[in-house]
Write an enzyme that holds these catalytic residues in place. Structure first.
Site, PDB file in Angstrom:
ATOM      1  N   LYS A 175     -11.044  94.539  -2.192  1.00 40.19           N
ATOM      2  CA  LYS A 175      -9.680  94.424  -2.708  1.00 40.19           C
ATOM      3  C   LYS A 175      -8.836  93.505  -1.820  1.00 40.19           C
ATOM      4  O   LYS A 175      -8.049  92.690  -2.319  1.00 40.19           O
ATOM      5  CB  LYS A 175      -9.029  95.798  -2.810  1.00 40.19           C
ATOM      6  CG  LYS A 175      -7.646  95.758  -3.458  1.00 40.19           C
ATOM      7  CD  LYS A 175      -7.070  97.129  -3.698  1.00 40.19           C
ATOM      8  CE  LYS A 175      -5.719  97.036  -4.396  1.00 40.19           C
ATOM      9  NZ  LYS A 175      -5.131  98.363  -4.657  1.00 40.19           N
ATOM     10  N   ASN A 179      -6.766  90.129  -2.812  1.00 40.29           N
ATOM     11  CA  ASN A 179      -5.341  90.009  -2.503  1.00 40.29           C
ATOM     12  C   ASN A 179      -5.039  88.780  -1.644  1.00 40.29           C
ATOM     13  O   ASN A 179      -4.001  88.138  -1.803  1.00 40.29           O
ATOM     14  CB  ASN A 179      -4.835  91.262  -1.789  1.00 40.29           C
ATOM     15  CG  ASN A 179      -4.642  92.439  -2.738  1.00 40.29           C
ATOM     16  OD1 ASN A 179      -4.546  92.258  -3.945  1.00 40.29           O
ATOM     17  ND2 ASN A 179      -4.592  93.639  -2.198  1.00 40.29           N
TER      18      ASN A 179
END
Length: 296
Positions: A175, A179
């Protein structure tokens, strides 16, 4: 279970309501001084929660921390005298790096990490919209945390779909990598996620992804550059009309999570002696934007 939600923003409020409807005793900790807070999710009836109640904190079986990464330690510090050593602490926010700090303050508590793709939007201080169904992954950070796999069932019963991940750091790195590619660029250029699919961002995105991939390899995260690239462009496509959290923070002139996203990546790059020039440039641009607000 006795559950305390620290930081009832959009995601925290969503889980507070879900746990309450699943039959748990739920209270909140927030910056607001009111002894009770009302939260309504979608069109359902609003629910009242105790706020900043010392006894609730002392009795908590689980403290779910949903404040943004930069505020985790500041928000936790006043609660430390009330937190039982048996209380499970779970961190659920964008970015990485807070667990290392929390474990210093609460070395004897079970510490867990979580990541969720549920969409939530805070329409007002009392109303939250559940804007998209998602999945939530939980996992232990320390040895005691790794013994809390039963929480998968607790969370699943409240707000599915939930999976226990024995390698939660892998999921968080995945993740974080996404990002790092999407958030700073959308924030700097003040564009939606889908705009990054345009040709003008192609070369820069490719360089950013290449650096992130090198750092993932050094960290022994099993994710090829091709897999990472595919994941990033899938998110760009699926969330094309969305504004990233960092884009919104810059738009509203709020402190971003850059230190816990790209900043964490650069910390690891330095450790492995990897030159991450493109990511460094993005980091510096966001920091310059933040600092410019203080000079106006």
């Amino acid at each position: 279970m006795n559950i305390v939600i620290l930081g009832p923003g959009a995601v925290g409020s969503l889980w507070a309501n879900a746990f309450l409807h699943a039959g748990h005793s739920v209270s909140l900790c927030s910056r607001q001084s009111a002894k009770q807070l009302s939260i309504q999710v979608d069109q359902y009836n609003a629910a009242l929660f105790a706020n900043n109640d010392k006894q609730s904190i002392q009795d908590a079986d689980l403290l779910l921390v949903t404040v943004k990464a930069p505020h985790v330690i500041t928000a936790l510090t006043p609660l430390l005298p009330q937190i039982s050593p048996d209380c499970m602490i779970m961190l659920m926010h964008n970015g990485m790096g807070t667990a290392e700090d929390v474990i210093e303050f609460l070395p004897n508590n079970p510490l867990l990490l979580a990541t969720t793709t549920h969409g939530a939007y805070r329409e007002s201080s009392q109303r939250v919209l559940h804007t998209g169904l998602g999945t939530t992954q939980l996992g232990g950070y320390n040895d005691k945390g790794k013994q809390c796999a039963f929480l998968e069932e607790v969370f699943q019963h409240a707000l599915p779909e939930v999976k226990w991940n024995h390698d939660i750091l892998h999921a968080l790195w995945h993740k974080l990598a996404i990002n790092c590619a999407i958030n700073p660029l959308t924030a700097i250029h003040q564009v939606t996620n889908g705009t990054l699919a345009q040709e003008e961002f192609s070369l820069l995105l490719s360089r950013v992804i290449d650096e992130v991939s090198q750092i993932l390899t050094a960290e022994e995260i099993r994710l090829s550059k091709k897999q990472l690239e595919d994941s990033i462009f899938k998110v760009i496509e699926l969330t094309a009309k969305n504004h990233s959290s960092m884009q919104q923070d810059v738009f509203h002139r709020r402190a971003t999570e850059i230190d816990f996203i790209t900043g964490y990546l650069l910390h690891k790059a330095k450790h492995h002696n990897i030159a991450a020039t493109e990511n460094t440039a993005l980091y510096q641009q966001i920091k310059q934007i933040e600092q410019s607000w203080n000079h106006e």
